[in-house]
Design a protein around this motif. Structure first.
Motif, PDB file in Angstrom:
ATOM      1  N   ARG A 181       0.835  -1.229   0.055  1.00  0.00           N
ATOM      2  CA  ARG A 181      -0.004   0.053   0.177  1.00  0.00           C
ATOM      3  C   ARG A 181       0.936   1.257   0.085  1.00  0.00           C
ATOM      4  O   ARG A 181       0.550   2.241  -0.877  1.00  0.00           O
ATOM      5  CB  ARG A 181      -0.926   0.049   1.230  1.00  0.00           C
ATOM      6  N   ALA A 182       1.859   1.198   0.621  1.00  0.00           N
ATOM      7  CA  ALA A 182       2.809   2.416   0.754  1.00  0.00           C
ATOM      8  C   ALA A 182       3.935   2.550  -0.029  1.00  0.00           C
ATOM      9  O   ALA A 182       4.626   3.828  -0.125  1.00  0.00           O
ATOM     10  CB  ALA A 182       3.247   2.596   2.423  1.00  0.00           C
ATOM     11  N   GLY A 183       4.359   1.514  -0.498  1.00  0.00           N
ATOM     12  CA  GLY A 183       5.470   1.660  -1.523  1.00  0.00           C
ATOM     13  C   GLY A 183       5.350   1.957  -2.691  1.00  0.00           C
ATOM     14  O   GLY A 183       6.390   1.955  -3.397  1.00  0.00           O
ATOM     15  N   TRP A 184       4.059   2.220  -3.503  1.00  0.00           N
ATOM     16  CA  TRP A 184       4.032   2.497  -4.743  1.00  0.00           C
ATOM     17  C   TRP A 184       4.353   3.690  -5.288  1.00  0.00           C
ATOM     18  O   TRP A 184       4.277   4.844  -4.792  1.00  0.00           O
ATOM     19  CB  TRP A 184       2.479   2.273  -5.037  1.00  0.00           C
ATOM     20  N   PRO A 185       5.671   3.933  -6.273  1.00  0.00           N
ATOM     21  CA  PRO A 185       6.337   5.006  -6.370  1.00  0.00           C
ATOM     22  C   PRO A 185       5.768   5.686  -7.583  1.00  0.00           C
ATOM     23  O   PRO A 185       6.378   6.806  -7.796  1.00  0.00           O
ATOM     24  CB  PRO A 185       7.640   4.556  -6.551  1.00  0.00           C
ATOM     25  N   LEU A 186       4.683   5.281  -8.289  1.00  0.00           N
ATOM     26  CA  LEU A 186       4.174   6.098  -9.593  1.00  0.00           C
ATOM     27  C   LEU A 186       2.747   6.768  -9.196  1.00  0.00           C
ATOM     28  O   LEU A 186       1.985   6.136  -9.392  1.00  0.00           O
ATOM     29  CB  LEU A 186       4.163   5.115 -10.559  1.00  0.00           C
ATOM     30  N   PRO A 187       3.095   8.002  -8.823  1.00  0.00           N
ATOM     31  CA  PRO A 187       1.674   8.691  -8.522  1.00  0.00           C
ATOM     32  C   PRO A 187       0.688   8.594  -9.804  1.00  0.00           C
ATOM     33  O   PRO A 187      -0.600   8.759  -9.715  1.00  0.00           O
ATOM     34  CB  PRO A 187       1.994  10.034  -8.214  1.00  0.00           C
ATOM     35  N   GLU A 188       1.220   8.785 -11.064  1.00  0.00           N
ATOM     36  CA  GLU A 188       0.385   8.845 -12.153  1.00  0.00           C
ATOM     37  C   GLU A 188      -0.176   7.635 -12.449  1.00  0.00           C
ATOM     38  O   GLU A 188      -1.209   7.558 -13.415  1.00  0.00           O
ATOM     39  CB  GLU A 188       1.398   9.408 -13.438  1.00  0.00           C
ATOM     40  N   VAL A 189       0.323   6.552 -11.857  1.00  0.00           N
ATOM     41  CA  VAL A 189      -0.511   5.177 -12.311  1.00  0.00           C
ATOM     42  C   VAL A 189      -1.339   4.687 -10.984  1.00  0.00           C
ATOM     43  O   VAL A 189      -0.457   4.566  -9.941  1.00  0.00           O
ATOM     44  CB  VAL A 189       0.647   4.133 -12.688  1.00  0.00           C
ATOM     45  N   PRO A 190      -2.644   4.442 -11.084  1.00  0.00           N
ATOM     46  CA  PRO A 190      -3.202   4.280  -9.832  1.00  0.00           C
ATOM     47  C   PRO A 190      -3.227   2.768  -9.549  1.00  0.00           C
ATOM     48  O   PRO A 190      -2.860   1.914 -10.354  1.00  0.00           O
ATOM     49  CB  PRO A 190      -4.723   4.543 -10.371  1.00  0.00           C
TER      50      PRO A 190
END
Length: 335
Positions: A198-207
């Protein structure tokens, strides 16, 4: 990472905001062989800066040279052709017999570039209609599958993600795949219900959607312009997505894993309400064989196979009997 189309539009907006003049160049028709497809774009700033491409380079050089000598003086769009004669085709680097027709559009407030970008940021597929006589622009929601059209003096171009990709799993390979696919005009969604991601996804443009994969596949109503790739190595997650995706109209459904693991996966899927024909649609092991071992290389191999399927390349020519992930030495694909 933006698609080339979006990068060109964003650069145009930045140039205009900085007080520069610029023009947008769009390939609207080709005859014979041509280096770039219909719809390809190029933007030229009044100081000679350029982004995008409409040919192998020589046409760009000619357009830039014109701007440097004359500036951007036209107030209305213009349609020009290159490569009509054999001498011109050779001069501009076009293949023998190739001809390319371009729309040159000077940009300004009535071009509605900022509004177009706002709608694209909301993941809307937009049809932009340019009146070649007046330069006026109309923006409307585009229909799925629409392509560039010219009807008389009206030029309709399509903007926004033309394809959808659902990735199951939010690991390192998923990040690589999402970045490259976004640049290839896919609207990418990543699904992973696991708390630790949940917290580690680094691509804000990709949901990143925290839902069960089968529920999300059903909710997305996958069509013939959609693809699903399962990358978790966890049957509880991958199989849930696959059993729904294989019943959909998605043009591509693939799963990571060795040949042995994919054979076991097919046996498991037969226990659900799937036919053998539906299971035969599964691409696994996933990807074209390019000797890939790192996550970026594996992502490229997956997208290479997706592109081949999307473009109708026959399976025998894809050489997918040996796949990118079917090598015991691959550290990116634990068994």
């Amino acid at each position: 990472m933006d698609s080339i189309d979006l990068e060109v539009l964003k650069t145009c907006a930045a140039w205009l905001a900085a007080g520069h003049r610029c023009q947008l160049v769009t390939v609207i028709r080709t005859w014979g062989s041509s280096p770039r497809p219909v719809g390809a774009t190029l933007a030229i700033c009044d100081d000679g800066r350029v982004i995008g491409s409409v040919s192998g380079g020589c046409i760009e050089d000619d357009l830039i040279e014109r701007v440097r000598k004359e500036g951007i003086v036209r107030g209305l769009p213009e349609v020009v052709s290159y490569g009509i004669s054999a001498d011109e085709a050779h001069r501009f680097g076009l293949p023998c017999g190739g001809t390319i027709e371009l729309a040159l559009e000077p940009l300004g407030p009535r071009s509605r570039i900022d509004e177009l970008l706002q709608r694209l940021a909301a993941h809307e597929l937009v049809a932009r209609t340019l009146d070649l006589r007046s330069g006026e622009v109309r923006l409307e929601r585009a229909r799925p599958g629409a392509v560039l059209e010219r009807s008389g003096e009206l030029l309709v171009t399509q903007h926004g993600p033309r394809w959808r990709l659902l990735i199951i799993g939010a690991g390192q390979l998923s990040r690589m795949l999402a970045q490259i696919a976004s640049a290839m005009d896919y609207h990418v969604t990543v699904c992973d219900p696991r708390e630790e991601y949940r917290a580690g996804w680094p691509l804000p443009e990709v949901p990143l959607v925290h839902a069960m994969p089968d529920d999300l596949v059903q909710e997305m109503r996958l069509d013939t312009r959609s693809a699903v790739v399962a990358l978790t190595h966890d049957p509880k997650l991958d199989d849930l997505a696959l059993m729904e995706a294989l019943k959909s109209d998605a043009f591509y459904v693939g799963a990571i894993g060795s040949r042995a693991n994919n054979a076991k996966r097919r046996e498991r899927l037969l226990q659900f309400d799937l036919s053998e024909a539906q299971i035969a649609r599964l691409h696994g092991p996933i990807g074209l064989y390019i000797g890939s071992k790192t996550p970026p290389e594996i992502a490229i191999s997956i997208l290479a196979e997706m592109t081949a399927v999307k473009n109708g390349v026959p399976e025998i020519l894809r050489l997918n009997h040996a796949t990118a992930l079917d090598t015991p030495a691959s550290p990116a694909c634990p068994r």
